[in-house]
Design a protein around this motif. Sequence first.
Motif, PDB file in Angstrom:
ATOM      1  N   UNK A  62       0.830  -1.198   0.000  1.00  0.00           N
ATOM      2  CA  UNK A  62       0.000   0.000   0.000  1.00  0.00           C
ATOM      3  C   UNK A  62       0.869   1.255   0.000  1.00  0.00           C
ATOM      4  N   UNK A  63       1.920   1.240   0.802  1.00  0.00           N
ATOM      5  CA  UNK A  63       2.850   2.373   0.864  1.00  0.00           C
ATOM      6  C   UNK A  63       3.497   2.594  -0.502  1.00  0.00           C
ATOM      7  N   UNK A  64       3.986   1.531  -1.116  1.00  0.00           N
ATOM      8  CA  UNK A  64       4.637   1.650  -2.421  1.00  0.00           C
ATOM      9  C   UNK A  64       3.659   2.068  -3.510  1.00  0.00           C
ATOM     10  N   UNK A  65       2.461   1.503  -3.501  1.00  0.00           N
ATOM     11  CA  UNK A  65       1.450   1.864  -4.501  1.00  0.00           C
ATOM     12  C   UNK A  65       1.124   3.351  -4.390  1.00  0.00           C
ATOM     13  N   UNK A  66       0.907   3.819  -3.167  1.00  0.00           N
ATOM     14  CA  UNK A  66       0.622   5.237  -2.967  1.00  0.00           C
ATOM     15  C   UNK A  66       1.768   6.126  -3.424  1.00  0.00           C
ATOM     16  N   UNK A  67       2.991   5.682  -3.189  1.00  0.00           N
ATOM     17  CA  UNK A  67       4.162   6.469  -3.604  1.00  0.00           C
ATOM     18  C   UNK A  67       4.259   6.554  -5.121  1.00  0.00           C
ATOM     19  N   UNK A  68       4.046   5.430  -5.816  1.00  0.00           N
ATOM     20  CA  UNK A  68       4.071   5.478  -7.288  1.00  0.00           C
ATOM     21  C   UNK A  68       2.980   6.395  -7.816  1.00  0.00           C
ATOM     22  N   UNK A  69       1.789   6.282  -7.246  1.00  0.00           N
ATOM     23  CA  UNK A  69       0.671   7.118  -7.702  1.00  0.00           C
ATOM     24  C   UNK A  69       1.000   8.602  -7.506  1.00  0.00           C
ATOM     25  N   UNK A  70       1.490   8.957  -6.324  1.00  0.00           N
ATOM     26  CA  UNK A  70       1.814  10.362  -6.041  1.00  0.00           C
ATOM     27  C   UNK A  70       2.999  10.854  -6.876  1.00  0.00           C
ATOM     28  N   UNK A  71       3.983   9.990  -7.078  1.00  0.00           N
ATOM     29  CA  UNK A  71       5.166  10.393  -7.848  1.00  0.00           C
ATOM     30  C   UNK A  71       4.788  10.724  -9.281  1.00  0.00           C
ATOM     31  N   UNK A  72       3.975   9.889  -9.901  1.00  0.00           N
ATOM     32  CA  UNK A  72       3.551  10.172 -11.271  1.00  0.00           C
ATOM     33  C   UNK A  72       2.637  11.401 -11.312  1.00  0.00           C
ATOM     34  N   UNK A  73       1.796  11.574 -10.297  1.00  0.00           N
ATOM     35  CA  UNK A  73       0.897  12.729 -10.267  1.00  0.00           C
ATOM     36  C   UNK A  73       1.676  14.043 -10.152  1.00  0.00           C
ATOM     37  N   UNK A 120       6.863  -0.017  10.080  1.00  0.00           N
ATOM     38  CA  UNK A 120       7.216  -0.291  11.468  1.00  0.00           C
ATOM     39  C   UNK A 120       7.964  -1.602  11.639  1.00  0.00           C
ATOM     40  N   UNK A 121       8.767  -1.965  10.644  1.00  0.00           N
ATOM     41  CA  UNK A 121       9.520  -3.220  10.671  1.00  0.00           C
ATOM     42  C   UNK A 121      11.013  -2.937  10.564  1.00  0.00           C
ATOM     43  N   UNK A 122      11.791  -3.960  10.850  1.00  0.00           N
ATOM     44  CA  UNK A 122      13.234  -3.856  10.644  1.00  0.00           C
ATOM     45  C   UNK A 122      13.527  -3.865   9.154  1.00  0.00           C
ATOM     46  N   UNK A 123      14.568  -3.148   8.786  1.00  0.00           N
ATOM     47  CA  UNK A 123      14.949  -3.038   7.369  1.00  0.00           C
ATOM     48  C   UNK A 123      15.253  -4.395   6.741  1.00  0.00           C
ATOM     49  N   UNK A 124      15.787  -5.326   7.543  1.00  0.00           N
ATOM     50  CA  UNK A 124      16.157  -6.642   7.009  1.00  0.00           C
ATOM     51  C   UNK A 124      15.048  -7.684   7.167  1.00  0.00           C
ATOM     52  N   UNK A 125      13.851  -7.246   7.516  1.00  0.00           N
ATOM     53  CA  UNK A 125      12.712  -8.150   7.652  1.00  0.00           C
ATOM     54  C   UNK A 125      12.404  -8.749   6.275  1.00  0.00           C
ATOM     55  N   UNK A 126      12.370 -10.075   6.159  1.00  0.00           N
ATOM     56  CA  UNK A 126      12.107 -10.696   4.848  1.00  0.00           C
ATOM     57  C   UNK A 126      10.774 -10.277   4.238  1.00  0.00           C
ATOM     58  N   UNK A 127       9.800  -9.937   5.057  1.00  0.00           N
ATOM     59  CA  UNK A 127       8.508  -9.505   4.522  1.00  0.00           C
ATOM     60  C   UNK A 127       8.645  -8.192   3.758  1.00  0.00           C
ATOM     61  N   UNK A 128       9.535  -7.321   4.226  1.00  0.00           N
ATOM     62  CA  UNK A 128       9.790  -6.057   3.527  1.00  0.00           C
ATOM     63  C   UNK A 128      10.473  -6.344   2.200  1.00  0.00           C
ATOM     64  N   UNK A 129      11.509  -7.167   2.243  1.00  0.00           N
ATOM     65  CA  UNK A 129      12.223  -7.539   1.010  1.00  0.00           C
ATOM     66  C   UNK A 129      11.266  -8.152  -0.001  1.00  0.00           C
ATOM     67  N   UNK A 130      10.412  -9.047   0.459  1.00  0.00           N
ATOM     68  CA  UNK A 130       9.468  -9.717  -0.444  1.00  0.00           C
ATOM     69  C   UNK A 130       8.468  -8.731  -1.041  1.00  0.00           C
ATOM     70  N   UNK A 131       7.937  -7.843  -0.219  1.00  0.00           N
ATOM     71  CA  UNK A 131       6.958  -6.872  -0.706  1.00  0.00           C
ATOM     72  C   UNK A 131       7.591  -5.910  -1.698  1.00  0.00           C
ATOM     73  N   UNK A 132       8.771  -5.393  -1.371  1.00  0.00           N
ATOM     74  CA  UNK A 132       9.461  -4.480  -2.290  1.00  0.00           C
ATOM     75  C   UNK A 132       9.790  -5.206  -3.588  1.00  0.00           C
ATOM     76  N   UNK A 133      10.273  -6.434  -3.487  1.00  0.00           N
ATOM     77  CA  UNK A 133      10.585  -7.222  -4.685  1.00  0.00           C
ATOM     78  C   UNK A 133       9.354  -7.464  -5.548  1.00  0.00           C
ATOM     79  N   UNK A 134       8.229  -7.765  -4.914  1.00  0.00           N
ATOM     80  CA  UNK A 134       6.995  -8.001  -5.674  1.00  0.00           C
ATOM     81  C   UNK A 134       6.545  -6.724  -6.384  1.00  0.00           C
ATOM     82  N   UNK A 135       6.550  -5.614  -5.678  1.00  0.00           N
ATOM     83  CA  UNK A 135       6.113  -4.354  -6.281  1.00  0.00           C
ATOM     84  C   UNK A 135       7.054  -3.951  -7.414  1.00  0.00           C
ATOM     85  N   UNK A 136       8.358  -3.986  -7.161  1.00  0.00           N
ATOM     86  CA  UNK A 136       9.304  -3.589  -8.210  1.00  0.00           C
ATOM     87  C   UNK A 136       9.259  -4.548  -9.398  1.00  0.00           C
TER      88      UNK A 136
END
Length: 171
Positions: A62-73, A120-136
């Motif tokens: 959700x954070x990444x989707x919102x950022x892409x939307x705002x960046x293009x806008x 609100x997670x650690x930078x090395x949390x695998x869930x963050x890596x997975x979510x960023x990887x999926x979005x990118x």
Amino acid sequence: MTEIAFVAALQLGQRRVGHAQHAFDQPGRTVGVVGLLLVLGRDRFPPLIEALAAQPPGAPTTVLHGAFREAFAALSAKEIAAGHEREVFAATVPELLVANLRRSPDLIGEVCAIVADRAGCAEDDPRIRNAVGAVLGVVAMVWAQWARNSRLDGPAEIDKALAHLESGLSL
């Protein structure tokens, strides 16, 4: 910019390009060093990093989707078209593609750090890596389509693709 990328830009700046398919790559046109440095610059899409940092706390996609939307806008149609042409150009010149791939881990790390903070997670949390990887990955697939079809509305397609990802990729 790395020394290798800078040397590649200088070498390419002197090369005449003869396999044109878009505005930066006209037959017989000399590719300027300044143009190449813009392609290689770290801030290829600064509105995204700014929009990402400004997102409210939430789920990574959700954070990444919102950022892409705002960046293009935040960009005009002319800025989006110019950015698209730069990216297509960077993807068609092997030296630029390599330079961009070499710096991708740093950019991905920066995105992960911001998303982790927003989630609100650690930078090395695998869930963050997975979510960023999926979005990118989703964005990269749309970007590849957009590179082949300049009539495609890239920002709208990225928005739809990210909405689909957020919905769980239902068919």
